[in-house]
Design a protein around this motif. Structure first.
Motif, PDB file in Angstrom:
ATOM      1  N   MET A  63       2.214  20.039 -42.523  1.00  8.58           N
ATOM      2  CA  MET A  63       1.275  21.594 -42.877  1.00  8.58           C
ATOM      3  C   MET A  63       2.217  22.855 -43.598  1.00  8.58           C
ATOM      4  O   MET A  63       1.698  24.026 -44.440  1.00  8.58           O
ATOM      5  CB  MET A  63       0.703  22.412 -42.158  1.00  8.58           C
ATOM      6  N   TYR A  64       2.850  22.905 -43.008  1.00 13.90           N
ATOM      7  CA  TYR A  64       4.440  24.265 -44.231  1.00 13.90           C
ATOM      8  C   TYR A  64       4.635  23.319 -45.899  1.00 13.90           C
ATOM      9  O   TYR A  64       4.803  24.021 -45.982  1.00 13.90           O
ATOM     10  CB  TYR A  64       5.183  23.951 -43.329  1.00 13.90           C
ATOM     11  N   MET A  65       4.814  22.455 -45.654  1.00 13.43           N
ATOM     12  CA  MET A  65       5.016  22.153 -46.967  1.00 13.43           C
ATOM     13  C   MET A  65       3.551  22.094 -48.294  1.00 13.43           C
ATOM     14  O   MET A  65       4.052  22.409 -49.141  1.00 13.43           O
ATOM     15  CB  MET A  65       5.748  20.611 -46.810  1.00 13.43           C
ATOM     16  N   MET A  66       3.003  21.664 -47.352  1.00 11.10           N
ATOM     17  CA  MET A  66       1.524  22.110 -48.160  1.00 11.10           C
ATOM     18  C   MET A  66       1.165  23.681 -48.436  1.00 11.10           C
ATOM     19  O   MET A  66       1.061  23.609 -49.982  1.00 11.10           O
ATOM     20  CB  MET A  66       0.605  21.616 -47.246  1.00 11.10           C
ATOM     21  N   GLU A  67       1.921  24.230 -47.978  1.00  8.40           N
ATOM     22  CA  GLU A  67       1.646  25.946 -48.119  1.00  8.40           C
ATOM     23  C   GLU A  67       2.676  25.786 -48.906  1.00  8.40           C
ATOM     24  O   GLU A  67       2.709  27.002 -49.742  1.00  8.40           O
ATOM     25  CB  GLU A  67       2.033  26.700 -46.484  1.00  8.40           C
ATOM     26  N   VAL A  68       3.313  25.621 -49.203  1.00 10.05           N
ATOM     27  CA  VAL A  68       4.682  25.897 -49.808  1.00 10.05           C
ATOM     28  C   VAL A  68       4.004  25.004 -51.636  1.00 10.05           C
ATOM     29  O   VAL A  68       4.280  26.391 -52.449  1.00 10.05           O
ATOM     30  CB  VAL A  68       6.657  25.037 -50.145  1.00 10.05           C
ATOM     31  N   ASP A  69       3.295  24.280 -51.377  1.00  5.39           N
ATOM     32  CA  ASP A  69       2.755  23.515 -52.424  1.00  5.39           C
ATOM     33  C   ASP A  69       1.749  25.096 -53.384  1.00  5.39           C
ATOM     34  O   ASP A  69       1.641  24.828 -54.519  1.00  5.39           O
ATOM     35  CB  ASP A  69       2.065  21.848 -52.341  1.00  5.39           C
ATOM     36  N   ARG A  70       1.469  24.941 -52.959  1.00  9.58           N
ATOM     37  CA  ARG A  70      -0.079  25.843 -52.723  1.00  9.58           C
ATOM     38  C   ARG A  70       0.644  27.124 -53.055  1.00  9.58           C
ATOM     39  O   ARG A  70       0.016  27.919 -54.223  1.00  9.58           O
ATOM     40  CB  ARG A  70      -0.697  26.874 -51.205  1.00  9.58           C
ATOM     41  N   VAL A  71       2.044  28.122 -53.155  1.00  8.20           N
ATOM     42  CA  VAL A  71       1.868  28.658 -53.649  1.00  8.20           C
ATOM     43  C   VAL A  71       3.081  29.010 -54.732  1.00  8.20           C
ATOM     44  O   VAL A  71       3.128  29.989 -55.619  1.00  8.20           O
ATOM     45  CB  VAL A  71       2.537  30.104 -52.653  1.00  8.20           C
ATOM     46  N   LEU A  72       3.451  27.524 -55.240  1.00 11.19           N
ATOM     47  CA  LEU A  72       4.038  27.093 -55.848  1.00 11.19           C
ATOM     48  C   LEU A  72       3.665  26.531 -56.963  1.00 11.19           C
ATOM     49  O   LEU A  72       2.414  26.004 -57.524  1.00 11.19           O
ATOM     50  CB  LEU A  72       5.293  25.678 -55.516  1.00 11.19           C
TER      51      LEU A  72
END
Length: 144
Positions: A41-50
């Motif tokens: 989930m945290y990596m998916m959140e980084v993916d969202r803001v990148l």
């Protein structure tokens, strides 16, 4: 730092308070975030803001586990498995590893995520407004 504007975000259970595709780079330095937990989930959140073509830089644990696993009081199997889970989630997100040496690894988000076949097998977020993130719980899905 040195002319690069920086902001701080804290991972918890709600989205970071930034719109989707807002950053060219995200850097986590010895932050000890359990990146591979909660189904990535945290990596998916980084993916969202990148932004497409953006970079994620991780420095610190679990990287360089061969050198530091004893200092961290963790088994080789444990830290090796943690890094493998991070690598697997990065692959699911279609991030390409560009560099790894010592305590630093750099991944690059693909410019065209739609061309990534691995991403098609992932859970895609159903929300229509991907920028409506204030006080919204994070979910284990990839922002389209």
């Amino acid at each position: 730092e040195r002319g690069v504007p920086a902001v701080i975000g804290v991972f918890g259970s709600i989205h970071l308070p930034y719109p989707s595709r807002a950053f060219d780079m995200s850097h986590c330095s010895r932050c000890l975030i359990p990146w591979a937990s909660n189904e990535g989930m945290y990596m998916m959140e980084v993916d969202r803001v990148l932004r497409p073509g953006g970079y994620w830089i991780l420095s610190g644990p679990p990287l360089n586990w061969k050198t530091y696993h004893r200092v961290w009081n963790r088994t080789i199997a444990d830290v090796k498995a943690e890094q493998k889970r991070i690598e697997d989630f990065a692959e699911l997100l279609c991030w390409e590893k560009k560099y790894e040496k010592g305590d630093v690894a750099i991944w690059r988000k693909k410019i065209n995520g739609k061309s990534c076949s691995r991403r098609k097998s992932a859970n895609v977020c159903q929300t229509k407004d991907t920028d409506n993130v204030w006080y919204k719980k994070m979910d284990t899905c990839i922002t389209p």
